[in-house]
Design a protein around this motif. Structure first.
Motif, PDB file in Angstrom:
ATOM      1  N   LEU A  96     -42.785 -59.765  35.046  1.00  0.00           N
ATOM      2  CA  LEU A  96     -42.356 -58.684  34.242  1.00  0.00           C
ATOM      3  C   LEU A  96     -41.145 -59.200  33.426  1.00  0.00           C
ATOM      4  O   LEU A  96     -40.734 -58.700  32.448  1.00  0.00           O
ATOM      5  N   ALA A  97     -39.950 -59.739  34.310  1.00  0.00           N
ATOM      6  CA  ALA A  97     -39.009 -59.970  33.781  1.00  0.00           C
ATOM      7  C   ALA A  97     -38.994 -61.380  32.736  1.00  0.00           C
ATOM      8  O   ALA A  97     -38.126 -61.106  31.750  1.00  0.00           O
ATOM      9  N   THR A  98     -39.871 -62.197  33.045  1.00  0.00           N
ATOM     10  CA  THR A  98     -39.969 -63.147  31.963  1.00  0.00           C
ATOM     11  C   THR A  98     -40.460 -62.604  30.560  1.00  0.00           C
ATOM     12  O   THR A  98     -40.392 -62.958  29.606  1.00  0.00           O
ATOM     13  N   TRP A  99     -41.224 -61.723  30.699  1.00  0.00           N
ATOM     14  CA  TRP A  99     -41.883 -60.818  29.515  1.00  0.00           C
ATOM     15  C   TRP A  99     -40.689 -60.396  28.740  1.00  0.00           C
ATOM     16  O   TRP A  99     -40.590 -60.134  27.577  1.00  0.00           O
ATOM     17  N   VAL A 100     -39.805 -59.512  29.540  1.00  0.00           N
ATOM     18  CA  VAL A 100     -38.492 -58.859  29.047  1.00  0.00           C
ATOM     19  C   VAL A 100     -37.660 -59.712  28.348  1.00  0.00           C
ATOM     20  O   VAL A 100     -37.388 -59.497  27.111  1.00  0.00           O
ATOM     21  N   GLY A 151     -37.074 -59.679  39.698  1.00  0.00           N
ATOM     22  CA  GLY A 151     -36.866 -59.353  38.215  1.00  0.00           C
ATOM     23  C   GLY A 151     -35.444 -60.088  37.801  1.00  0.00           C
ATOM     24  O   GLY A 151     -35.247 -60.844  36.866  1.00  0.00           O
ATOM     25  N   ILE A 152     -34.502 -59.942  38.672  1.00  0.00           N
ATOM     26  CA  ILE A 152     -33.026 -60.604  38.436  1.00  0.00           C
ATOM     27  C   ILE A 152     -33.259 -61.967  38.488  1.00  0.00           C
ATOM     28  O   ILE A 152     -32.567 -62.654  37.710  1.00  0.00           O
ATOM     29  N   SER A 153     -33.957 -62.561  39.366  1.00  0.00           N
ATOM     30  CA  SER A 153     -33.976 -63.774  39.672  1.00  0.00           C
ATOM     31  C   SER A 153     -34.607 -64.718  38.231  1.00  0.00           C
ATOM     32  O   SER A 153     -33.971 -65.611  37.710  1.00  0.00           O
ATOM     33  N   ALA A 154     -35.649 -63.970  37.864  1.00  0.00           N
ATOM     34  CA  ALA A 154     -36.190 -64.594  36.408  1.00  0.00           C
ATOM     35  C   ALA A 154     -35.277 -64.457  35.285  1.00  0.00           C
ATOM     36  O   ALA A 154     -35.507 -65.387  34.503  1.00  0.00           O
ATOM     37  N   LEU A 191     -42.310 -70.434  41.062  1.00  0.00           N
ATOM     38  CA  LEU A 191     -43.721 -70.568  40.345  1.00  0.00           C
ATOM     39  C   LEU A 191     -44.024 -69.354  39.303  1.00  0.00           C
ATOM     40  O   LEU A 191     -44.575 -69.822  38.183  1.00  0.00           O
ATOM     41  N   ALA A 192     -43.764 -68.178  39.865  1.00  0.00           N
ATOM     42  CA  ALA A 192     -44.012 -67.112  38.842  1.00  0.00           C
ATOM     43  C   ALA A 192     -43.084 -67.282  37.721  1.00  0.00           C
ATOM     44  O   ALA A 192     -43.530 -66.822  36.531  1.00  0.00           O
TER      45      ALA A 192
END
Length: 268
Positions: A96-100, A151-154, A191-192
């Protein structure tokens, strides 16, 4: 790719691997600002600078994360039941975070990254650690923690080590097991995050050749190959060098690199 860029990525991989082994931190804090500057110098479009740096950094962490996971598993320091519980929400939060992140402009991402790294640096300088105050929560609590960590990591391209270790030690998990479990959790995050930045950057125009979405694979390969060998060197010196002092120096470096990143974004 010109020889100077090959050497630059190899040198970055050497430093990232060494620091990861020595201080037990992921390479995102170093990689993202430097990759931003390198991509800018290579003529990558301004609107993709930070996205490319985040995606490429995430993909470069995969090899280091796998190596770290194996090492801690051999020492029986991984709480696998916790890993299995937290991984699904970690994956969701990361994707989700990569999408944001793909929707946000470069300037916003750069500011968020710099602010978070300043927070991490302050923690290192002041040696702030959460005091153990409770036990591990149930599935819902662990899942919420996983969403936040992923989320924060991404968004800042880290393996989640500092966040996961802080959460687990706060829940009275022994530090050795917290670090080992964090290493295992770092693998699905990397990976994600890599997959997310590839998918959400798919079709973006003006990205470098040999990129898949926001992941520039020539840099990933060069960084990963070298970091795989320099990480054990850093780890072997961890018990011989004044790590506490080095962490404070590294914290200062993080702040300088974040400022350099902001300069690259706003001033070119």
């Amino acid at each position: 790719m010109d020889i100077e860029w090959i050497l630059a990525y190899l040198m970055l991989g050497a430093v990232v691997g060494f620091m990861a082994g020595l201080l037990g931190i992921g390479g995102g804090g170093i990689m993202v600002p430097i990759l931003t500057a390198l991509f800018a110098a290579q003529g990558v479009a301004q609107e993709h600078l930070v996205h490319m740096a985040l995606g490429t950094s995430m993909a470069s962490i995969v090899v280091t994360a796998y190596s770290s996971l194996r090492a801690h598993h051999r020492h029986q320091a991984v709480l696998w039941p916790v890993v299995w519980k937290i991984t699904p929400s970690i994956l969701i939060g990361t994707l989700l975070a990569t999408w944001v992140a793909a929707l946000l402009p470069t300037t916003v991402l750069g500011i968020f990254f710099s602010c978070f790294m300043a927070y991490v640096a302050l923690q290192m300088i002041l040696n702030i650690k959460p005091k153990p105050s409770r036990q591990l929560p149930g599935t819902v609590g662990i899942s919420l923690a996983g969403l936040s960590i992923g989320g924060i990591s991404a968004m800042v391209a880290i393996g989640g080590g500092s966040l996961t270790v802080a959460f687990l030690t706060w829940c009275n998990v022994r530090i050795q097991q917290a670090i080992g479990t964090s290493a295992a959790v770092g693998m699905p995050i990397a990976l994600a995050g890599s997959i997310g930045y590839m998918i959400n950057g798919w079709g973006a125009s003006n990205t470098p050749d040999y990129s898949v979405g926001y992941v520039y694979f020539p840099a990933v390969i060069l960084i990963s190959v070298v970091s795989f060998f320099t990480a054990p060197v850093g780890a072997s010196l961890a018990h011989k060098l004044p790590v506490g002092t080095l962490k404070k120096v590294f914290a200062g470096l993080l702040i300088l690199l974040s400022l350099k990143m902001l300069q690259t974004i706003f001033m070119g």
